[in-house]
Each structure stands twice: as C-alpha cells, then as structure tokens.
Design an enzyme around this catalytic site. Structure first.
Site, PDB file in Angstrom:
ATOM      1  N   ASN A 179     -13.332   0.903  -6.673  1.00  0.00           N
ATOM      2  CA  ASN A 179     -14.671   1.977  -6.678  1.00  0.00           C
ATOM      3  C   ASN A 179     -15.076   2.343  -7.851  1.00  0.00           C
ATOM      4  O   ASN A 179     -16.157   3.775  -7.721  1.00  0.00           O
ATOM      5  CB  ASN A 179     -13.677   3.334  -5.969  1.00  0.00           C
ATOM      6  N   HIS A 181      -3.163   5.946   3.911  1.00  0.00           N
ATOM      7  CA  HIS A 181      -4.353   4.841   3.357  1.00  0.00           C
ATOM      8  C   HIS A 181      -3.783   3.649   3.279  1.00  0.00           C
ATOM      9  O   HIS A 181      -4.850   2.457   3.844  1.00  0.00           O
ATOM     10  CB  HIS A 181      -4.189   5.159   1.753  1.00  0.00           C
ATOM     11  N   SER A 196     -11.485  -0.592  -0.656  1.00  0.00           N
ATOM     12  CA  SER A 196      -9.759  -0.654  -0.012  1.00  0.00           C
ATOM     13  C   SER A 196      -9.887  -1.300   1.412  1.00  0.00           C
ATOM     14  O   SER A 196      -8.932  -1.833   1.881  1.00  0.00           O
ATOM     15  CB  SER A 196      -9.147   0.600   0.355  1.00  0.00           C
ATOM     16  N   ASP A 242       1.034  -0.766   0.119  1.00  0.00           N
ATOM     17  CA  ASP A 242       0.116  -0.002  -0.137  1.00  0.00           C
ATOM     18  C   ASP A 242       0.911   1.228   0.058  1.00  0.00           C
ATOM     19  O   ASP A 242       1.377   1.502  -1.216  1.00  0.00           O
ATOM     20  CB  ASP A 242      -0.837  -0.257   1.277  1.00  0.00           C
TER      21      ASP A 242
END
Length: 395
Positions: free
Chosen positions: A203, A108, A268, A61
């Site tokens: 998304n 994130h 996520s 990530d």
C-alpha cells in the site's frame, strides 16, 4: 477492538499488513446488500461447475477467527498453526490460549479469509468467492509487530505440510530479499509442490514510485494490486514490474472476528479475491499446474491496453471469464491482445517513365484517325476548288 498499525517490525522485517484496518469488531449488525465487487460477478454463472469444494487455502496472516458464523464451517482448525505462541501455552479453555491459528486480535486475517471462503448467511449479501473451499489458518503476525520474513517462511512450510493448494499472503516487506533468502526458498518449495502463491503488492503507492515488495516480487508469485470501482489502480496500491493483476481493494466488505462484517481498504483484500478465483480454478481443473492457473487469471483479466502495465498488471481480474477455459489447453503464459486488425498497406503508385504498348497503340490510332480526317477535308476542299474553276472557265 481497533485494528493494528499497518507496519510490523521484525527480526528481518519490517513485514507489513496491507490493509488500512479502519473498522471495528465484533459487529452487531450485518451489511445487508451485496458489496460492489460481488455485484459485478454473476455468481450463478461463476459457480455453475464448482464452489471450490475440496480445495485447501492457507491464509498466512494474523489468524482467522472461526467464531464468525460465516467462517465456522470454512476453517480447518486442526490444520492451523500459531507461530507466535509456543505450543506449551495450549490447553487453556480461553480461546486466547489456542495455538491453532484461530486467534485473531487484529481482525486482518479474518477479513482475508472471508473474501475467499465465507459461507452464505441470511441477512447479508456478502459471501466468499469460493464458499466451499477450506481455510488453513496460520498466525504469524499480530498487533505487537511480531511478524517477520522468517516466521512467514515457517508459515509457508506449515501450509505445504498441511496440504494447501493455494496460499494467500496479504503482507509485505520492502526489504530487498533474494530467492536464496529463507522466505525466497520457502516460496520456491511451495511452487515446486504446484501450490498457487498469491500475495498483495503493498500500500505504499502514493508516491508513484516503482519498487519491489516481497514475497509478491518473487518469481512465480501472483502479485495483486488494488483497483477501484472504475477498474483503475487505487491511489495507495504499490506499482512495479512484478504486479500480475489487480482486484477490488477499495470499500471491500468482509467478515470480522466474532460476528458480522465491516468495510476496509487495501491490497490485503485484493489478494484474497484472486486467491478465491484460484481456488475455483483448482477445483475445476485439478490437473492444471500452478503457473497455468496464474496464466489463466492474468490472460482473462479486463484490461485497458493490449498488454500489461506496472499499475494493474495484466488487468483487473474477471472471475467468470477466468473459469471459462478449455481444460485440455491451459495457457502457459499470458499473451498481449492482438488488437484490431491492421488495414492493408496502400499499394505504391505506378510511375511510368515511358508509355505502355497499349498507350502507344492508342496514340497511333489517334494519329491515323486525325490524319484521315485531315486528308478527307483536303480532298473535299480540293474537289470543290476544281469544280468552281471549271465552272468559271465554261462561262
């Protein structure tokens, strides 16, 4: 500090982070209550056999900040890697100079890691699903749109080298990639090592169109869509034939760099929910193969139909039910529910063209009885007539 834009351009990109990034950090106050995805889970029952101790989960990530108190004991910085920062930059006392994957300027990756392995902390009801598992932080994306499928492939290879048993990838690209691409080959190397690979579906689902995203759509990867409080697909969640399961992705609470927690949305944060369940299964059933763990998660998901669909896959993951399994008989692949038993087929009506022997006997008996009655009446009548005739003659 704000979060990064959702799309990341790269050499073979774009590779996007599958979260909205609508929260700031560090947070001075904690979120006290248990978030709704955890309210649905009986944690005592979930953790009666294991909390994931000994299982290593790689988070590929934007890095994982280990200053947050809930992640200090969870992150193995010695195994981490920053693929965006050359090793020669190491040595600075400033955390930003680290190359161990613990720099997260976006927040994130820290949120993703928290959903998997955040330790309990006084003052908040938030905790990771596998709060004794270990996070391997691997930074391959940042706020400058630096990530691409090649750095992601390198990150997977690093995770393999550091003993990861589960890999979480909350990023995607819509660029068509084959299994022979660098990323496809890296995923296969992980699967060959019996590593459970979990990836977010993406998304871009508002248009309602089905499409593949990678690495989620590679064979063997458990692709995770987002569900809402009603166990329905979140409107933003990408649909496709590759979707394996869904998990909470709306108003999700997790850790942020520095301190505290915040609320965010996106696939996520659905993927690490599933990765946490996979870590628990790895701990409870260490002999199970990766595909068996994936099949167990899919088979025990809560679903509204008897099989799978392109929106939530095999259903919304049920952590407690997933841990209820016979260790000697792991599933090999998810199966559609049998559904309610079918009613017996109606027996065909018998259409007789002629009477049966029984019916014939009954008919003959009726005839005999009728004839007998008639004969008795005739004889009786004749006797009366003869008697009356004799009487008249006698007079």
């Amino acid at each position: 500090m704000g979060a990064a834009p959702p799309a990341f351009a790269g050499e073979a990109g774009p590779v996007g982070l599958d979260g909205s990034g609508e929260c700031t950090f560090p947070m001075k106050k904690q979120i006290e209550g248990a978030p709704w995805p955890l309210q649905r889970v009986l944690l005592d029952e979930l953790w009666q056999d294991t909390k994931g101790k000994g299982v290593r989960v790689a988070v590929i990530d934007t890095g994982v900040d280990n200053d947050n108190p809930q992640l200090k004991a969870a992150v193995d910085a010695s195994a981490g890697k920053d693929l965006l920062k050359p090793d020669k930059e190491a040595g600075s006392d400033d955390k930003r100079g680290r190359t161990d994957g613990t720099v997260d300027e976006v927040g994130h990756g820290t949120k993703v890691a928290g959903i998997i392995a955040a330790r309990p902390r006084e003052g908040t009801g938030f905790v990771g699903l596998a709060p004794e598992s270990t996070i391997i932080p691997i930074r391959q994306n940042d706020e400058k749109n630096s990530g691409n499928d090649r750095t992601m492939a390198a990150a997977i290879d690093h995770a393999i080298a550091k003993g990861a048993q589960v890999i979480n990838i909350s990023q995607d690209t819509t660029k068509p990639l084959t299994t022979q691409s660098p990323l496809g080959q890296a995923v296969q190397r992980a699967l060959d090592k019996e590593i459970v690979v979990v990836a977010s579906a993406g998304n871009d689902g508002l248009d309602g169109k089905l499409k593949n995203t990678y690495p989620a759509a590679f064979p063997g990867v458990l692709a995770v869509a987002s569900s809402d409080r009603n166990n329905e697909r979140a409107a933003f969640s990408q649909a496709g034939e590759f979707v394996g399961v869904a998990a909470p992705g709306v108003d999700v609470v997790s850790t942020v760099p520095g301190n505290g927690q915040c609320i965010d949305n996106g696939t996520s944060f659905s993927a690490p929910y599933v990765a946490g369940v996979a870590a628990l299964l790895k701990a409870k059933f260490p002999e199970w193969k990766a595909h068996q763990i994936v099949a167990q998660i899919q088979q025990t998901a809560e679903r509204a139909i008897n099989g799978r669909d392109d929106y939530v896959g095999w259903g919304v993951v049920d952590p407690v039910r997933a841990l209820e399994a016979d260790p000697a008989h792991p599933p090999q692949a998810p199966q559609a529910d049998p559904g309610p038993p079918k009613p017996p087929a109606p027996e065909p009506a018998h259409l007789a063209m002629t009477e049966t022997p029984q019916e014939r006997r009954e008919r003959y008996a009726t005839y005999v009885l009728g004839i007998g009655v008639v004969l008795v009446a005739v004889i009786s009548g004749t006797a009366v007539v003869l008697r009356d005739t004799r009487r008249r003659r006698a007079h």
